[in-house]
Design a protein around this motif. Structure first.
Motif, PDB file in Angstrom:
ATOM      1  N   ALA A   1     -30.039 -26.824  51.717  1.00  0.00           N
ATOM      2  CA  ALA A   1     -28.381 -26.234  52.019  1.00  0.00           C
ATOM      3  C   ALA A   1     -28.508 -24.861  52.350  1.00  0.00           C
ATOM      4  O   ALA A   1     -27.262 -24.536  52.632  1.00  0.00           O
ATOM      5  CB  ALA A   1     -28.045 -26.438  50.613  1.00  0.00           C
ATOM      6  N   GLN A   2     -29.647 -24.201  52.884  1.00  0.00           N
ATOM      7  CA  GLN A   2     -29.524 -23.015  53.170  1.00  0.00           C
ATOM      8  C   GLN A   2     -29.071 -21.916  52.360  1.00  0.00           C
ATOM      9  O   GLN A   2     -28.390 -20.828  52.926  1.00  0.00           O
ATOM     10  CB  GLN A   2     -28.887 -22.923  54.516  1.00  0.00           C
ATOM     11  CG  GLN A   2     -29.405 -23.777  55.821  1.00  0.00           C
ATOM     12  CD  GLN A   2     -30.788 -23.203  56.444  1.00  0.00           C
ATOM     13  OE1 GLN A   2     -30.888 -22.078  56.597  1.00  0.00           O
ATOM     14  NE2 GLN A   2     -31.696 -24.056  56.216  1.00  0.00           N
ATOM     15  N   LEU A   3     -29.275 -21.864  51.129  1.00  0.00           N
ATOM     16  CA  LEU A   3     -28.793 -21.211  50.134  1.00  0.00           C
ATOM     17  C   LEU A   3     -29.823 -20.248  49.677  1.00  0.00           C
ATOM     18  O   LEU A   3     -29.615 -18.924  49.234  1.00  0.00           O
ATOM     19  CB  LEU A   3     -28.300 -21.928  48.736  1.00  0.00           C
ATOM     20  CG  LEU A   3     -27.187 -22.852  49.015  1.00  0.00           C
ATOM     21  CD1 LEU A   3     -26.873 -23.602  47.685  1.00  0.00           C
ATOM     22  CD2 LEU A   3     -25.732 -21.918  49.265  1.00  0.00           C
ATOM     23  N   VAL A   4     -31.082 -20.389  49.551  1.00  0.00           N
ATOM     24  CA  VAL A   4     -32.176 -19.700  49.282  1.00  0.00           C
ATOM     25  C   VAL A   4     -33.315 -19.906  50.054  1.00  0.00           C
ATOM     26  O   VAL A   4     -33.476 -20.932  50.817  1.00  0.00           O
ATOM     27  CB  VAL A   4     -32.869 -20.051  48.035  1.00  0.00           C
ATOM     28  CG1 VAL A   4     -31.650 -19.883  46.774  1.00  0.00           C
ATOM     29  CG2 VAL A   4     -33.195 -21.391  47.660  1.00  0.00           C
ATOM     30  N   ARG A   5     -34.160 -18.918  50.215  1.00  0.00           N
ATOM     31  CA  ARG A   5     -35.473 -19.013  50.934  1.00  0.00           C
ATOM     32  C   ARG A   5     -36.393 -18.529  50.132  1.00  0.00           C
ATOM     33  O   ARG A   5     -36.572 -17.748  49.345  1.00  0.00           O
ATOM     34  CB  ARG A   5     -35.633 -17.930  51.948  1.00  0.00           C
ATOM     35  CG  ARG A   5     -36.571 -17.858  52.799  1.00  0.00           C
ATOM     36  CD  ARG A   5     -36.921 -16.727  54.062  1.00  0.00           C
ATOM     37  NE  ARG A   5     -35.594 -16.915  54.711  1.00  0.00           N
ATOM     38  CZ  ARG A   5     -34.366 -15.915  54.714  1.00  0.00           C
ATOM     39  NH1 ARG A   5     -34.534 -15.099  53.974  1.00  0.00           N
ATOM     40  NH2 ARG A   5     -33.473 -16.014  55.706  1.00  0.00           N
ATOM     41  N   VAL A   6     -37.648 -19.614  49.893  1.00  0.00           N
ATOM     42  CA  VAL A   6     -38.942 -19.717  49.179  1.00  0.00           C
ATOM     43  C   VAL A   6     -40.017 -19.200  49.891  1.00  0.00           C
ATOM     44  O   VAL A   6     -40.265 -19.863  51.166  1.00  0.00           O
ATOM     45  CB  VAL A   6     -39.288 -20.771  48.430  1.00  0.00           C
ATOM     46  CG1 VAL A   6     -40.360 -20.632  47.617  1.00  0.00           C
ATOM     47  CG2 VAL A   6     -37.967 -21.127  47.513  1.00  0.00           C
ATOM     48  N   ASP A   7     -40.570 -18.122  49.634  1.00  0.00           N
ATOM     49  CA  ASP A   7     -41.838 -17.609  50.405  1.00  0.00           C
ATOM     50  C   ASP A   7     -43.070 -17.850  49.574  1.00  0.00           C
ATOM     51  O   ASP A   7     -43.350 -16.920  48.590  1.00  0.00           O
ATOM     52  CB  ASP A   7     -41.832 -16.135  50.871  1.00  0.00           C
ATOM     53  CG  ASP A   7     -42.693 -15.739  51.685  1.00  0.00           C
ATOM     54  OD1 ASP A   7     -43.774 -16.302  51.683  1.00  0.00           O
ATOM     55  OD2 ASP A   7     -42.542 -14.747  52.526  1.00  0.00           O
ATOM     56  N   GLU A   8     -43.815 -18.785  49.873  1.00  0.00           N
ATOM     57  CA  GLU A   8     -44.857 -19.200  48.828  1.00  0.00           C
ATOM     58  C   GLU A   8     -46.033 -18.034  49.001  1.00  0.00           C
ATOM     59  O   GLU A   8     -46.728 -17.743  48.127  1.00  0.00           O
ATOM     60  CB  GLU A   8     -45.483 -20.646  49.107  1.00  0.00           C
ATOM     61  CG  GLU A   8     -44.437 -21.700  48.881  1.00  0.00           C
ATOM     62  CD  GLU A   8     -44.996 -23.117  49.116  1.00  0.00           C
ATOM     63  OE1 GLU A   8     -46.091 -22.953  49.718  1.00  0.00           O
ATOM     64  OE2 GLU A   8     -44.207 -24.031  48.785  1.00  0.00           O
ATOM     65  N   ARG A   9     -46.004 -17.493  50.137  1.00  0.00           N
ATOM     66  CA  ARG A   9     -47.148 -16.570  50.420  1.00  0.00           C
ATOM     67  C   ARG A   9     -46.976 -15.079  49.562  1.00  0.00           C
ATOM     68  O   ARG A   9     -47.812 -14.863  49.219  1.00  0.00           O
ATOM     69  CB  ARG A   9     -46.969 -15.912  52.021  1.00  0.00           C
ATOM     70  CG  ARG A   9     -48.222 -15.045  52.317  1.00  0.00           C
ATOM     71  CD  ARG A   9     -48.090 -14.813  53.785  1.00  0.00           C
ATOM     72  NE  ARG A   9     -46.824 -14.531  54.211  1.00  0.00           N
ATOM     73  CZ  ARG A   9     -46.357 -12.984  54.079  1.00  0.00           C
ATOM     74  NH1 ARG A   9     -47.199 -11.893  53.415  1.00  0.00           N
ATOM     75  NH2 ARG A   9     -45.107 -12.588  54.591  1.00  0.00           N
ATOM     76  N   THR A  10     -45.674 -14.913  49.435  1.00  0.00           N
ATOM     77  CA  THR A  10     -45.491 -13.742  48.550  1.00  0.00           C
ATOM     78  C   THR A  10     -45.071 -13.899  47.433  1.00  0.00           C
ATOM     79  O   THR A  10     -44.915 -13.387  46.227  1.00  0.00           O
ATOM     80  CB  THR A  10     -44.445 -12.812  49.343  1.00  0.00           C
ATOM     81  OG1 THR A  10     -43.152 -13.477  49.389  1.00  0.00           O
ATOM     82  CG2 THR A  10     -44.699 -12.418  50.587  1.00  0.00           C
ATOM     83  N   GLY A  11     -44.866 -15.399  47.048  1.00  0.00           N
ATOM     84  CA  GLY A  11     -44.430 -15.639  45.789  1.00  0.00           C
ATOM     85  C   GLY A  11     -43.053 -15.382  45.315  1.00  0.00           C
ATOM     86  O   GLY A  11     -42.770 -14.854  44.237  1.00  0.00           O
ATOM     87  N   THR A  12     -41.931 -15.271  46.183  1.00  0.00           N
ATOM     88  CA  THR A  12     -40.504 -14.759  46.094  1.00  0.00           C
ATOM     89  C   THR A  12     -39.707 -15.757  46.584  1.00  0.00           C
ATOM     90  O   THR A  12     -39.860 -16.787  47.347  1.00  0.00           O
ATOM     91  CB  THR A  12     -40.295 -13.378  46.826  1.00  0.00           C
ATOM     92  OG1 THR A  12     -40.677 -13.660  48.164  1.00  0.00           O
ATOM     93  CG2 THR A  12     -41.446 -12.383  46.382  1.00  0.00           C
ATOM     94  N   LEU A  13     -38.338 -15.697  45.599  1.00  0.00           N
ATOM     95  CA  LEU A  13     -37.176 -16.271  45.790  1.00  0.00           C
ATOM     96  C   LEU A  13     -36.109 -15.447  46.368  1.00  0.00           C
ATOM     97  O   LEU A  13     -36.152 -14.688  45.531  1.00  0.00           O
ATOM     98  CB  LEU A  13     -36.820 -17.477  44.805  1.00  0.00           C
ATOM     99  CG  LEU A  13     -35.621 -18.179  45.134  1.00  0.00           C
ATOM    100  CD1 LEU A  13     -35.641 -19.508  44.300  1.00  0.00           C
ATOM    101  CD2 LEU A  13     -34.402 -17.334  44.627  1.00  0.00           C
ATOM    102  N   SER A  14     -35.603 -15.674  47.523  1.00  0.00           N
ATOM    103  CA  SER A  14     -34.456 -14.717  47.790  1.00  0.00           C
ATOM    104  C   SER A  14     -33.294 -15.503  48.203  1.00  0.00           C
ATOM    105  O   SER A  14     -33.285 -16.587  48.798  1.00  0.00           O
ATOM    106  CB  SER A  14     -34.789 -13.817  48.953  1.00  0.00           C
ATOM    107  OG  SER A  14     -35.176 -14.456  50.214  1.00  0.00           O
TER     108      SER A  14
END
Length: 685
Positions: free
Chosen positions: A68-81
Motif C-alpha cells: 500500500a506504499q505506507l512503509v519501506r522496509v530495508d533488510e540491509r540496514t534492518g530499518t522500517l521507515s
C-alpha cells in the motif's frame, strides 16, 4: 494571521491524512498493530519491532503495508521507515487509548535492556500514579541531563511528577524540573509556575531543588545576589553533615552557590562557601577547579593547573554541555580556551536548535573572551551576538553582562568609544544597587581600555585599580590576570613606575609567569615597560616577543611591539624602532584597532616614516617554507612542535609566521586555516 498559502497547506494536509487513513483502515488487524508498534517506538529498528510483537504476530504481516506504499522496509540496514510523516501520525490517531497503552507495555518489555526507553514506555502506559515508574523516569532524566539532552530531561521529570503518588515527591520533581530547565534549556521563565505547582502539591515541603530553582531565578532574572546566596546557603545548612556531594543535587547546589559568590565577590561570601566545602566529602573535580582556577586564579597552585589541563584533555567526546562550560570557565583566566574551541563552539551552536540554550549562552561568551584575546574579532561579534539574542529572548539579564562586556572591550580598542562608554555606564548603573562585583569589574575593564585607547592614562590607572590595586592582586579578582599590561602601562605613563614594577614582582611571586605563555609574554613585556634601564628594557621586550606561540595573541603582541618601538625611538635607534612600529601598525590595522594603529603611525612619523608600511595581500608571495609553517600552524601545532619537525628554532618559526600573516591578509594564528583554504581555491586550475 492566516495567509492564503497557510490555508492551502492545511487543506492539503487534511487531504493527505484522509488518503493515508483510508489505506490504513483497509489493512488487516495484524498489519495495523505492527504499524502502531513502529509508530510509537520511533526507533525504526526492525529487531525492536520483532521483540515487541513476539507471540502476537510476525513481520510477514508488514507486506500489505508495503504494497500500500505506507512503509519501506530495508533488510540491509534492518530499518522500517514511514514513507510520509503524516502516515505515522494517522496510524496513531486511528488507534484507541487502550491499544496505545498495550503497545507501550510491549515496547517497555522490548526495551528492557535500555532503562531510559523502558521508563518512557512504562510512563506512557501508566494511568494511575506509580512511584516505581516515576523513579525510573527521574533516573532517565539524570542520564539525559548528563548527555546534554535538556528537553528530554525536563520532559521526563515533568512526567515523573505527574506519576508521583506522594505530594512531597511530586513537588520535589517539579522543582527539579524547574532548576534543570533553567540550567539547560533556558526556561528560566517557567520557574515561578513550576514552583507554584510544587507548593500546591505539598504546601509545607521544603526541598533542595526548590531552593536551587528559586536562587537561579533570583540571580539570573533579577540579579538579587544577596537573596540568592542566603537562600541556597541556608538550605544547604539544613542538610545532614558531612555533606554528600555524590548526590548530584548537592553537587549542583554547591555549584550554584559558587556562581553566586563569583557575582557577589565579597570575602564573607567566599568564607561561607569554603566552610561548606570543608564539611563535604568527595568534592567533584569541576567544583574544585572552579574554586581554585576561576574564583581566585592568582592564587591557584601548579597542581590546580595540572588538574585543569587533565580535565581539558579528557573533554573530546564529552557531550554534557554543563561539564564543557564549567571546565571552560575554570580555564578562562588562564588562557586555556584555545584547547577547547571545538566543544565550546559546539555547545554555543546548541542555542540554534533550542536544545540547551543556557549552556549555549555561557559557551558563546566564553568563546568570545577567547576570541578577543586571539584576534578573531569578526567572528566574535557574531557568536557573542547570538548569545545576547538568547539572553534577551529568555530573560537572562544578569548573564547578558558578560557578553556585553566582551563587545564593550572590542568597541573600546576599535575606537567606538560611544558604544563602549554607553555599555560601561549601563554596567555600573546595574552593579551599584545589585552589589554586583563581577559586573563592576566588567565596567572597570572596559573603561580602562577606553582610556588607554584614548591616551588618557590617568583615567586608565584609576579604573584599572578598581579591578585590583596596582602592586597587588586582590583576592577573587580574576580580571586582574587579563589586565596586567593595562595596569602596568597606565602606571608607567602616569609616573608610577615603582608601582608598575611592584605589580610585575607581585605577579612573579604568585607564579603567574608559569600559568600560560600569554601571561609569561605579558609579564616580560610589563617588566620591560617598567624598567628604567634601556638595555634591560630592550632585553625584556625581545624576550617577550620570543615567547613560543606568542602570535596567538595578536593584540598583545602588537602592543608589545608598539612599546618596544617607542623605547627604541626615544633612544635614537630609529631603524630598529621603525621595524617594530611598522609591524605593530600592520597588526593593529588588520585587527581593526584604529586608535592603536594611529598611535603606532604617529611614532612612525616621528621616526621619519611618512606613511604606514603595508604589505600587499598576496598569498602567492609566500615562500615554500612560510607556506609549510603556516599550514602546520593552522593544523594546531605549536611553534616548538613545528620547529622540531622542520629543524628550526621556535623563534625562527615565529618570524616566518609574522612574515606570512600580512601576505595572507590575516592578523592572527586563528585565521590561518581559512586564509590557506582561500589560497588553495584561488590557485587551483
Amino acid at each position: 494571521m492566516t495567509t492564503e498559502a497557510d490555508s492551502k497547506d492545511t487543506l492539503l494536509t487534511h487531504r493527505l491524512r484522509a488518503v493515508f487513513a483510508s489505506r490504513i483502515t483497509a489493512l488487516p488487524a495484524a498489519t495495523r498493530y505492527l504499524l502502531l508498534v513502529a509508530a510509537l517506538d520511533g526507533s525504526d529498528n526492525i529487531r525492536t519491532l520483532r521483540r515487541a510483537v513476539a507471540g502476537r504476530c510476525s513481520l510477514k504481516h508488514l507486506a500489505p503495508a508495503e504494497r500500500a506504499q505506507l512503509v519501506r522496509v530495508d533488510e540491509r540496514t534492518g530499518t522500517l521507515s514511514f514513507r510520509h510523516s503524516l502516515i505515522r501520525s494517522a496510524v496513531v490517531e486511528l488507534s484507541t487509548s487502550d491499544q496505545r497503552r498495550g503497545v507501550h507495555l510491549a515496547l517497555a518489555r522490548a526495551w528492557g535492556a535500555v532503562p531510559e526507553r523502558r521508563a518512557w514506555h512504562l510512563a506512557q502506559a501508566a494511568i494511575d500514579p506509580d512511584e516505581q515508574v516515576a523513579a525510573l523516569l527521574e533516573d532517565s532524566a539524570d542520564v539525559s541531563a548528563r548527555r546534554g539532552d535538556g528537553p528530554n530531561a525536563v520532559a521526563a521529570l515533568l512526567r515523573a511528577a505527574d506519576l508521583s503518588p506522594s505530594g512531597d515527591e511530586q513537588a520535589r520533581r517539579l522543582a527539579k524540573a524547574a532548576y534543570l530547565g533553567a540550567n539547560l534549556t533556558g526556561e528560566v521563565r517557567d520557574i515561578p509556575r513550576l514552583l507554584r505547582d510544587a507548593r500546591q502539591a505539598a504546601p509545607d515541603a521544603e526541598s533542595l531543588p526548590a531552593a536551587m530553582a528559586t536562587a537561579v531565578y533570583l540571580l539570573d532574572s533579577y540579579g538579587d545576589i544577596d537573596a540568592a546566596h542566603r537562600l541556597i546557603s541556608g538550605t544547604i545548612a539544613l542538610q545532614p553533615e558531612p555533606y554528600d556531594l555524590t548526590d548530584p543535587l548537592m553537587a549542583e547546589a554547591l555549584s550554584t552557590l559558587l556562581i553566586v559568590c563569583v557575582h557577589g565577590g565579597k570575602a564573607e561570601l567566599w568564607s561561607q562557601f569554603d566552610d561548606v566545602v570543608a564539611k563535604c566529602r568527595s568534592v567533584p573535580d569541576t567544583l574544585r577547579l572552579l574554586r581554585a582556577t576561576f574564583a581566585d586564579p592568582a592564587r591557584a597552585r601548579a597542581a590546580d593547573w595540572d588538574r585543569l589541563d587533565a580535565a581539558i584533555a579528557a573533554l573530546p567526546g564529552v557531550s554534557d554541555p554543563v561539564r564543557i562550560v564549567r571546565i571552560a570557565t575554570a580555564g578562562a583566566y588562564a588562557d586555556r580556551l584555545g584547547a577547547m574551541e571545538e566543544p565550546l563552539l559546539r555547545t554555543a551552536r546548541g542555542g540554534y536548535t533550542g536544545a540547551n540554550n543556557f549552556p549555549a549562552i555561557q559557551a558563546s561568551f566564553l568563546w568570545g573572551s577567547h576570541a578577543f584575546h586571539t584576534g578573531q574579532w569578526r567572528e566574535l561579534r557574531q557568536v557573542v551576538g547570538n548569545g545576547l539574542a538568547l539572553c534577551d529572548e529568555l530573560d537572562y539579564s544578569l548573564r547578558s553582562w558578560t557578553g556585553r562586556w566582551v563587545l564593550a572591550c572590542l568597541s573600546a580598542v576599535c575606537g567606538d568609544f560611544t558604544a563602549a562608554t554607553g555599555c560601561a555606564d549601563e554596567m555600573d548603573q546595574w552593579a551599584g544597587p545589585h552589589r554586583g562585583h563581577a559586573v563592576r569589574c566588567y565596567a572597570a575593564h572596559a573603561r580602562t581600555l577606553i582610556a588607554l585607547s584614548r591616551g588618557d592614562f590617568e583615567e586608565a590607572h584609576r579604573y584599572a585599580c578598581v579591578i585590583t590595586p596596582t602592586g597587588s592582586f586582590a583576592p577573587f579578582a580574576g580580571h586582574a590576570l587579563w589586565s596586567v599590561l593595562d595596569q602596568v602601562e597606565a602606571a608607567v605613563r602616569t609616573g608610577r613606575r615603582d608601582s608598575a614594577f611592584e605589580h610585575v614582582q607581585a605577579a612573579r611571586r604568585l607564579g603567574l609567569a608559569d600559568v600560560s605563555p600569554r601571561l609569561r609574554m605579558v609579564l616580560l613585556a610589563s617588566a620591560a615597560l617598567a624598567a628604567e634601564d634601556y638595555d634591560e628594557a630592550v632585553r625584556g621586550f625581545s624576550e617577550a616577543l620570543s615567547v613560543d606561540d606568542g602570535e596567538q595573541w595578536p593584540f598583545d603582541q602588537a602592543r608589545i611591539r608598539l612599546y618596544y618601538g617607542e623605547r627604541l625611538r626615544r633612544n635614537r635607534a630609529a631603524a630598529r624602532a621603525r621595524e617594530q612600529l611598522a609591524a605593530a601598525s600592520e597588526l593593529f590595522t588588520r585587527l581593526g584597532a584604529a586608535p592603536w594603529a594611529a598611535r603606532a603611525d604617529k611614532e612612525l612619523r616621528a621616526c621619519g616614516t611618512l606613511m604606514r608600511s603595508t604589505a600587499r595581500v598576496d598569498g602567492s608571495m609566500l615562500t615554500p617554507q612560510q607556506r609549510e609553517i603556516a599550514s602546520l600552524a593552522a593544523a594546531g601545532l605549536t611553534n616548538k612542535q613545528i620547529g622540531e619537525r622542520l629543524f628550526l628554532s621556535p623563534r625562527t618559526v615565529s618570524t616566518h609566521l609574522y612574515q606570512a600573516f600580512p601576505k595572507l591578509g590575516v592578523a592572527s594564528r586563528a585565521a590561518l586555516r581559512d586564509a590557506l583554504a582561500r589560497l588553495e581555491r584561488t590557485s587551483s586550475p
